[in-house]
Write an enzyme that holds these catalytic residues in place. Structure first.
Site, PDB file in Angstrom:
ATOM      1  N   GLY A  33       0.860  -1.334  -0.049  1.00 25.41           N
ATOM      2  CA  GLY A  33      -0.105  -0.068   0.005  1.00 25.41           C
ATOM      3  C   GLY A  33       0.789   1.232   0.018  1.00 25.41           C
ATOM      4  CG  ASN A  79      -2.947  -0.980 -12.753  1.00 24.88           C
ATOM      5  OD1 ASN A  79      -2.786  -1.001 -11.619  1.00 24.88           O
ATOM      6  ND2 ASN A  79      -2.155  -1.547 -13.699  1.00 24.88           N
ATOM      7  CG  HIS A  95       2.866  -2.324 -15.247  1.00 23.85           C
ATOM      8  ND1 HIS A  95       2.369  -3.618 -14.612  1.00 23.85           N
ATOM      9  CD2 HIS A  95       3.698  -2.647 -15.918  1.00 23.85           C
ATOM     10  CE1 HIS A  95       3.189  -4.729 -14.793  1.00 23.85           C
ATOM     11  NE2 HIS A  95       3.956  -4.017 -15.969  1.00 23.85           N
ATOM     12  CG  ASP A 129      -0.063  -5.425 -15.780  1.00 24.82           C
ATOM     13  OD1 ASP A 129      -0.874  -4.624 -14.975  1.00 24.82           O
ATOM     14  OD2 ASP A 129       0.554  -6.391 -15.587  1.00 24.82           O
ATOM     15  CD  GLN A 133      11.140   9.059 -10.102  1.00 27.43           C
ATOM     16  OE1 GLN A 133      10.434  10.073 -10.522  1.00 27.43           O
ATOM     17  NE2 GLN A 133      12.035   9.365  -9.277  1.00 27.43           N
TER      18      GLN A 133
HETATM   19  C1  GAR Z   1       3.795  -1.072  -7.169  1.00 33.95           C
HETATM   20  O1  GAR Z   1       5.058  -1.365  -7.513  1.00 33.95           O
HETATM   21  C2  GAR Z   1       2.801  -1.295  -8.296  1.00 33.95           C
HETATM   22  O2  GAR Z   1       3.299  -0.637  -9.562  1.00 33.95           O
HETATM   23  C3  GAR Z   1       2.703  -2.972  -8.642  1.00 33.95           C
HETATM   24  O3  GAR Z   1       2.589  -3.452  -7.208  1.00 33.95           O
HETATM   25  C4  GAR Z   1       3.398  -2.487  -6.385  1.00 33.95           C
HETATM   26  C5  GAR Z   1       2.703  -2.317  -5.195  1.00 33.95           C
HETATM   27  O4  GAR Z   1       3.266  -1.875  -4.327  1.00 33.95           O
HETATM   28  N1  GAR Z   1       1.735  -3.288  -9.464  1.00 33.95           N
HETATM   29  C6  GAR Z   1       1.627  -4.142 -10.263  1.00 33.95           C
HETATM   30  O5  GAR Z   1       2.529  -4.671 -10.587  1.00 33.95           O
HETATM   31  C7  GAR Z   1       0.483  -4.137 -11.273  1.00 33.95           C
HETATM   32  N2  GAR Z   1       0.556  -4.991 -12.087  1.00 33.95           N
HETATM   33  P1  GAR Z   1       2.665  -0.804  -3.136  1.00 33.95           P
HETATM   34  O6  GAR Z   1       1.356  -1.916  -2.538  1.00 33.95           O
HETATM   35  O7  GAR Z   1       3.519  -0.498  -2.244  1.00 33.95           O
HETATM   36  O8  GAR Z   1       1.865   0.352  -3.594  1.00 33.95           O
END
Ligand code: GAR
Length: 213
Positions: A12, A103, A105, A141, A169
């Site tokens: 999160g 979203n 990615h 994605d 970033q």
């Molecule tokens: C983030 O790096 C996000 O970009 C990625 O999961 C991580 C979640 O981190 N999302 C994906 O890979 C979607 N395909 P967070 O829970 O600390 O925000």
């Protein structure tokens, strides 16, 4: 004031970056498919309503997505923000939120959709890697790109060091994209193209490794 619902599956940190950002919006709720998601505790500690719709409790994707949509719609959001939400969504669900679901990615799409993007970027020998915010369409994605940030891949990078550079970033570009949407400046056109009004013009290029001159 716009209303946002954030979907998470884990840590999160992007959710937290959004909670910390100043924007003309209120995070109405944080919803997770996993009761163990660390981000749920963060949301609660920030006084944000949270809910769990556990995907394991449903027989198929369609049933899970229907229950998730019911929960989301209780909060009547203007925008649904996927922030590390690691479920593949059905076309019915995606179409329901067309033009109002974003979203993030961790790659420069269309390179490296799917999982383990940092490992794959290192293995491919990429010199530049990054992250992308996009409107969600049925393609996994993928979808119309709103904003991207690029970072150099350094010679001694590990998966962890590269992931950390990209994540910094992510925490900058996601609040920016959400703010644009909430200000009414960001829209998805009927032709699936992104319309962003009053955006500044880019003023440089990231070249990696840097030029000698
Ligand atoms: C983030 O790096 C996000 O970009 C990625 O999961 C991580 C979640 O981190 N999302 C994906 O890979 C979607 N395909 P967070 O829970 O600390 O925000």
């Amino acid at each position: 004031m716009k209303r946002i619902v954030i979907l998470i599956s884990g840590r999160g940190s992007n959710m937290e970056a959004l909670l910390n950002a100043e924007m003309p919006a209120r995070v109405a709720a944080v919803i997770s498919n996993d009761p163990a998601a660390k981000g749920l505790a963060t949301a609660r500690s920030r006084g944000v309503a949270s809910a769990v719709v556990e995907h394991r409790a449903f027989g198929d994707r369609a049933a899970f997505d229907a229950a998730l949509a019911d929960e989301i719609d209780r909060y009547q959001p203007d925008l649904v923000v996927l922030a590390g939400f690691m479920r593949i969504l059905t076309e019915t669900f995606v179409n329901r939120y067309r033009g109002r679901m974003l979203n993030i990615h961790p790659s420069l799409l269309p390179a490296f959709p799917g999982l383990e993007t940092h490992r794959r970027a290192l293995e491919a020998g990429a010199r530049i890697h990054g992250c992308t915010v996009h409107f969600v369409t049925a393609a996994l994605d993928h979808g119309p790109i709103v904003i991207q940030a690029a970072v150099p891949v350094l010679p001694d990078d590990t998966e962890a060091s590269l992931a950390a550079r990209v994540l910094r970033q992510e925490h900058r570009i996601y609040p920016q994209a959400v703010r644009w949407f909430c200000e009414g400046r960001l829209k998805l056109g009927p032709d699936d193209r992104v319309r962003l009004t009053e955006a500044r013009t880019p003023d440089g290029a990231l070249v990696s490794p840097p030029l000698d001159t």
